[in-house]
Design an enzyme around this catalytic site. Structure first.
Site, mmCIF file in Angstrom:
data_model
loop_
_atom_site.group_PDB
_atom_site.id
_atom_site.type_symbol
_atom_site.label_atom_id
_atom_site.label_comp_id
_atom_site.label_asym_id
_atom_site.label_seq_id
_atom_site.Cartn_x
_atom_site.Cartn_y
_atom_site.Cartn_z
ATOM 1 N N ARG A 111 0.822 -1.231 0.000
ATOM 2 C CA ARG A 111 0.000 0.000 0.000
ATOM 3 C C ARG A 111 0.848 1.271 0.000
ATOM 4 N NH1 ARG A 111 -3.082 -3.299 3.506
ATOM 5 N NH2 ARG A 111 -4.878 -4.141 2.382
ATOM 6 N N LYS A 133 2.065 11.406 -10.965
ATOM 7 C CA LYS A 133 1.147 10.529 -11.694
ATOM 8 C C LYS A 133 1.890 9.245 -12.027
ATOM 9 C CE LYS A 133 -2.224 13.410 -14.056
ATOM 10 N NZ LYS A 133 -2.690 13.893 -15.374
ATOM 11 N N GLU A 175 7.060 17.745 -25.323
ATOM 12 C CA GLU A 175 6.583 18.219 -24.016
ATOM 13 C C GLU A 175 7.124 19.617 -23.737
ATOM 14 O OE1 GLU A 175 4.318 16.974 -22.153
ATOM 15 O OE2 GLU A 175 4.111 14.939 -22.908
ATOM 16 N N LYS A 203 5.689 22.973 -14.105
ATOM 17 C CA LYS A 203 4.838 21.839 -13.748
ATOM 18 C C LYS A 203 4.628 21.781 -12.237
ATOM 19 C CE LYS A 203 3.761 17.036 -14.328
ATOM 20 N NZ LYS A 203 3.868 15.800 -15.080
ATOM 21 N N GLU A 213 -5.737 16.755 -10.112
ATOM 22 C CA GLU A 213 -6.454 17.090 -11.349
ATOM 23 C C GLU A 213 -7.956 17.061 -11.133
ATOM 24 O OE1 GLU A 213 -4.502 15.572 -14.876
ATOM 25 O OE2 GLU A 213 -6.437 15.474 -15.882
ATOM 26 N N ARG A 221 -4.547 21.143 -13.069
ATOM 27 C CA ARG A 221 -3.539 20.232 -13.603
ATOM 28 C C ARG A 221 -3.863 19.754 -15.012
ATOM 29 N NH1 ARG A 221 -0.188 15.573 -10.448
ATOM 30 N NH2 ARG A 221 1.010 14.934 -12.270
ATOM 31 N N ASN A 225 -2.147 18.695 -19.923
ATOM 32 C CA ASN A 225 -2.475 17.817 -21.053
ATOM 33 C C ASN A 225 -2.665 18.607 -22.341
ATOM 34 O OD1 ASN A 225 -2.427 15.248 -19.863
ATOM 35 N ND2 ASN A 225 -4.351 15.704 -18.831
ATOM 36 N N HIS A 228 -2.477 16.986 -25.746
ATOM 37 C CA HIS A 228 -2.463 15.544 -25.511
ATOM 38 C C HIS A 228 -3.760 14.826 -25.905
ATOM 39 C CE1 HIS A 228 1.184 16.473 -23.402
ATOM 40 N NE2 HIS A 228 1.369 15.219 -23.026
ATOM 41 N N HIS A 232 -2.986 11.405 -27.481
ATOM 42 C CA HIS A 232 -3.347 10.107 -26.890
ATOM 43 C C HIS A 232 -4.258 9.317 -27.827
ATOM 44 C CE1 HIS A 232 -2.378 11.418 -22.485
ATOM 45 N NE2 HIS A 232 -1.320 10.984 -23.135
ATOM 46 N N HIS A 244 5.651 9.737 -28.582
ATOM 47 C CA HIS A 244 4.699 10.546 -27.815
ATOM 48 C C HIS A 244 4.860 12.051 -28.110
ATOM 49 C CE1 HIS A 244 2.059 11.780 -24.608
ATOM 50 N NE2 HIS A 244 3.023 12.515 -24.072
HETATM 51 N N1 GLY Z 1 1.574 14.598 -17.698
HETATM 52 C C1 GLY Z 1 0.509 15.360 -17.185
HETATM 53 C C2 GLY Z 1 0.471 15.429 -15.701
HETATM 54 O O1 GLY Z 1 1.416 15.002 -15.053
HETATM 55 O O2 GLY Z 1 -0.486 15.900 -15.143
#
Ligand code: GLY
Length: 340
Positions: A111, A133, A175, A203, A213, A221, A225, A228, A232, A244
């Protein structure tokens, strides 16, 4: 060495160290008192790290297809054989596939055990390894299973970027191009260390404001994206030969064309998007013969789309933000504007 703080609160604040040789700082950033380390990496990543404690190295497969639940199971079974405990640490050494997958394994093993990322690609340094993430893909889409699990520290060693294959480096530039529209000024004029640190700081500030997010937020957040949604979709539906960051480059230009159609930005701003993407030597047009219906359907399944309908991150008078309820006809027209 440039130190960028990531202030996520709750006793989980951490630092990102950016600079040549940052990988040699691992011992000083490991959590105090840890007993042993499980190093997760891939064959071919020739970046040695010194943990200063007893450790074992766990190799995961290469390629985006390695980012799957079976890999997490294999890693966790390896941790079980090693006897990894919550007083130990996972050290992920690699690009985004490694930091996402090992980070998720760290989040779910017992956990949650501490993880430190040693990011070895430009893409991981400016995006994947920062912000907590973690996760893996399903056949139905990218990053559909995951967890928010902040690292204890991140090391972005810019020295190792010199060994990246050119296409891999350019993928990271996709990016970087994104950050040029999220408020990082004159990014291309900065020396590499400062450019990476500027992206990380951008970031970090966004993540500090909206770590998880929040689906209700338009300026949180989710703006990370930018570019993206299409990227995606292209990565999910097609077997296109796209990295990517290349897909993000096309996605940025598509998003600008869509924003212009919606009256949010003018032609000069669209041209700025194209010029930035071209300056990073990234594609601005879709691969030939894409199935528009499939791509639009995949964009409709994007995680940002909470209430049905098409949701995008778009530039506009208030900057980049989430825009819901975009008409399919506008999306198709914008796709037409980036057709090859
Ligand atoms: N790659 C987008 C984020 O980390 O929110």
């Amino acid at each position: 060495m440039i130190r960028v703080p990531v202030a996520v609160g709750g006793g989980r604040d951490y630092e990102v160290l950016v600079g040549s040789g940052a990988r040699h700082r691992l011992v000083e950033v490991l959590p105090h008192g840890i007993g042993r380390a499980a190093i997760v990496t891939q064959p071919g990543i020739d970046v040695g790290v010194d943990t200063g404690v007893e450790h074992e190295t766990f190799l995961m497969p290469t390629g985006e297809s390695a980012k799957r639940l079976e890999t997490v199971e294999d890693l966790c079974r390896g941790f079980a054989r090693f006897g990894l405990t919550r007083a130990d640490v996972v050290v992920a050494v690699g690009g985004g596939v490694v930091t996402d997958t090992a980070g998720f394994a760290a989040a779910v093993w017992h956990r949650g055990v501490p993880v430190v990322h040693v990011a070895t690609t430009l893409l991981a340094q400016v995006d994947a390894a920062i912000g907590g993430k973690t996760g893996v893909n399903l056949p139905e889409g990218k990053n559909l299973v995951g967890a928010f699990w902040q690292p204890a520290a991140v090391l972005c060693d810019t020295e190792v970027l010199a060994t990246l294959p050119p296409r891999e480096y350019r993928s990271g530039c996709g990016e970087m191009a994104k950050y040029a529209f999220l408020g990082v000024d004159r990014l291309r004029d900065l020396p590499l260390d400062e450019a990476v640190a500027a992206c990380v700081a951008c970031k970090a500030a966004i993540v500090a404001g909206d770590e998880r997010e929040s689906p209700a937020s338009v300026g949180g957040r989710a703006i990370l994206n930018y570019g993206h949604t299409l990227a995606h979709a292209l990565e999910t539906v097609g077997s296109y030969d796209l990295r990517h960051g290349e897909a993000v480059g096309i996605g940025l230009v598509f998003a600008a064309e869509l924003a212009a159609r919606l009256g949010r930005i003018d032609d000069a701003r669209v041209a700025e998007h194209r010029a930035t993407v071209v300056a990073y030597d990234l594609p601005v047009s879709l691969p030939p013969r894409i199935d528009t219906g499939q791509v639009v359907a995949a964009m409709g399944r994007d995680k940002k789309a909470t209430g049905g309908g098409l949701t995008f991150v778009l530039d506009g008078p208030r900057g980049v933000e989430v825009v819901r309820g975009v008409a399919r006809a506008d999306v198709e027209a914008a796709l037409g504007a980036v057709a090859s």
